[in-house]
Design an enzyme around this catalytic site. Structure first.
Site, PDB file in Angstrom:
ATOM      1  CE1 TYR A 120     -84.354 -22.479  -0.167  1.00  0.00           C
ATOM      2  CE2 TYR A 120     -86.043 -22.689  -1.849  1.00  0.00           C
ATOM      3  CZ  TYR A 120     -85.018 -21.977  -1.278  1.00  0.00           C
ATOM      4  OH  TYR A 120     -84.666 -20.772  -1.799  1.00  0.00           O
ATOM      5  CE  LYS A 143     -72.173 -19.428  10.307  1.00  0.00           C
ATOM      6  NZ  LYS A 143     -71.262 -18.282  10.215  1.00  0.00           N
ATOM      7  CG  ASP A 185     -69.823 -16.196   7.790  1.00  0.00           C
ATOM      8  OD1 ASP A 185     -69.294 -17.211   7.298  1.00  0.00           O
ATOM      9  OD2 ASP A 185     -69.625 -15.846   8.968  1.00  0.00           O
ATOM     10  CG  ASP A 216     -82.594 -18.600  -3.004  1.00  0.00           C
ATOM     11  OD1 ASP A 216     -82.824 -18.370  -4.203  1.00  0.00           O
ATOM     12  OD2 ASP A 216     -83.210 -18.054  -2.067  1.00  0.00           O
ATOM     13  CG  ASP A 276     -81.042 -13.573  -6.074  1.00  0.00           C
ATOM     14  OD1 ASP A 276     -81.186 -14.527  -6.868  1.00  0.00           O
ATOM     15  OD2 ASP A 276     -81.979 -12.825  -5.734  1.00  0.00           O
TER      16      ASP A 276
HETATM   17  C1  IPM Z   1     -84.803 -19.306  -7.236  1.00  0.00           C
HETATM   18  C2  IPM Z   1     -86.008 -18.668  -6.599  1.00  0.00           C
HETATM   19  C3  IPM Z   1     -86.852 -19.768  -5.954  1.00  0.00           C
HETATM   20  C4  IPM Z   1     -86.006 -20.404  -4.858  1.00  0.00           C
HETATM   21  C5  IPM Z   1     -88.213 -19.307  -5.407  1.00  0.00           C
HETATM   22  C6  IPM Z   1     -89.058 -18.662  -6.501  1.00  0.00           C
HETATM   23  C7  IPM Z   1     -88.960 -20.421  -4.768  1.00  0.00           C
HETATM   24  O1  IPM Z   1     -85.638 -17.681  -5.691  1.00  0.00           O
HETATM   25  O2  IPM Z   1     -84.970 -20.162  -8.110  1.00  0.00           O
HETATM   26  O3  IPM Z   1     -83.692 -18.929  -6.873  1.00  0.00           O
HETATM   27  O4  IPM Z   1     -85.967 -19.904  -3.731  1.00  0.00           O
HETATM   28  O5  IPM Z   1     -85.374 -21.414  -5.144  1.00  0.00           O
HETATM   29 MG    MG Z   2     -83.553 -17.262  -5.697  1.00  0.00          MG
END
Ligand code: IPM
Ligand code: MG
Length: 347
Positions: A136, A186, A218, A242, A246
């Site tokens: 990042y 990884k 993975d 990240d 999700d």
């Molecule tokens: C999160 C989001 C952010 C990230 C984006 C909006 C930059 O996806 O907080 O998970 O990638 O960290």
């Molecule tokens: Mg995110």
């Protein structure tokens, strides 16, 4: 209690408004809310996604309640002017390096998960994601090679002190939970991950009461779907965290339910739902504000030590869910404000 409120883009203002109502309803002494512009909204007003005035509000605050950033109108801008730079900039400038993303299935929501109910009901995990390093924040660019081809590149790196401090957060979090820490990397391919693993093992010597395991990312993605109940606390880098968070949100049922805390060394923190700005449903009273309300609970717990008030908010949200309060994300029809009303009634 100085709290900065950065609502941002898309559904950010709507969901944040409900969390603010909840905070105000608690009658907290000395509560002081200050709004600031972030993201595409800030770019349109001030020409920058994270204006200096907003950063100054952040520095003067004890905690930040954050909505969401992201706006298709800004996709053509140079990267440093895009809405996402607001959250990335705040994390870096304020030293918020430790991201806590809890995921558990609320009673009555087992059917909402993308997984079979008996698999989903076992989910009670915490992802501890590093936020200040990794690919990042490495050097990056698009360059032209001598033969004329364009090449995109992003440098992935972690220094050992960066790994060490997030490892400590992971071990301490595991101590406060079920005593199991799984470090996700990884290391079979990446040198960055090899160092990560070596340092986590080194730090583990200080936490003999925590059972440490390692998993390739993975495999972790696969295990999260196969048997998520095996996880207690997961510690991982910025990019893997990240993606896995999700994924964990859909195992729980909706990304509209997951809160997060981003912590620095002191007590100041930034609290935000893990979902994005959802421009497709913005301004229509369709978004589920629960993740933001639950983020406000984390704010009270982590920045102010108000455990009882935090638990009160979480109980109100839990009760709303068991009572069948559902937004569109969970197959229901209640709007943002109505969900806020339902939470306030139960509070
Ligand atoms: C999160 C989001 C952010 C990230 C984006 C909006 C930059 O996806 O907080 O998970 O990638 O960290
Ligand atoms: Mg995110």
């Amino acid at each position: 209690m100085k709290i900065a409120v950065f609502a941002g883009d898309g559904i950010g203002p709507e969901v944040t408004a409900q969390a603010v109502r909840v905070l105000q309803a608690l009658g907290l002494p000395g509560l002081e809310l200050t709004e600031g512009d972030v993201g595409g909204a800030a770019y349109k007003k001030h020409g920058h996604p994270l204006p200096e005035a907003t950063l100054e509000i952040a520095r003067q605050s004890d905690a930040i309640l954050f909505g969401a950033v992201g706006d298709f109108d800004c996709d053509h801008l140079e990267r440093h002017l895009r809405p996402e730079q607001a959250i990335l900039g705040l994390r870096k400038e304020m030293g918020f390096f430790a991201n806590l993303r809890p995921a558990r299935v609320f009673a009555g929501l087992e059917d909402a998960s993308a997984l079979r109910p008996e698999v989903a009901s076992a989910i009670d995990l915490l992802i501890v994601r590093e936020l200040n390093g990794d690919v990042y924040f490495g050097e990056k660019g698009i360059r032209t090679l001598p033969d004329g081809r364009r090449q995109g590149w992003d440098m992935m790196s972690y220094a050992e002190d960066e790994v060490r401090r997030i490892a400590h957060v992971g071990f301490k979090a595991a101590q406060g939970r079920r005593g199991k820490l799984c470090s996700v990397d990884k290391a079979n391919v990446l040198e960055t991950s090899q160092l990560w693993r070596d340092v986590v093992i080194e730090v583990s010597a200080e936490y003999p009461d925590v059972e440490l395991s390692h998993m390739y990312v993975d495999n972790a993605a696969m295990q999260l779907v196969r048997n998520p109940g095996q996880f207690d606390t997961i510690v991982t880098g910025n990019l893997f965290g990240d993606i896995l968070s999700d994924q964990a949100s859909m195992c729980v049922g909706s990304i509209g339910l997951l809160a997060s805390a981003s912590l620095a060394e002191g007590t100041c923190g930034l609290y935000e739902p893990i979902h994005g700005s959802a421009p497709d449903i913005a301004g229509q009273d369709l978004a589920n504000p629960m993740a933001t309300v639950l983020s406000a609970a984390m704010l009270l717990r982590h920045s102010f030590g108000l455990e009882a008030q935090a638990a009160r908010i979480e109980a109100a949200v839990g009760k709303a869910l068991t009572d069948g309060i559902r937004g569109g994300d969970l197959g229901g029809s209640l709007g943002t404000r109505a969900i806020g009303d339902a939470i306030l009634e139960r509070l």
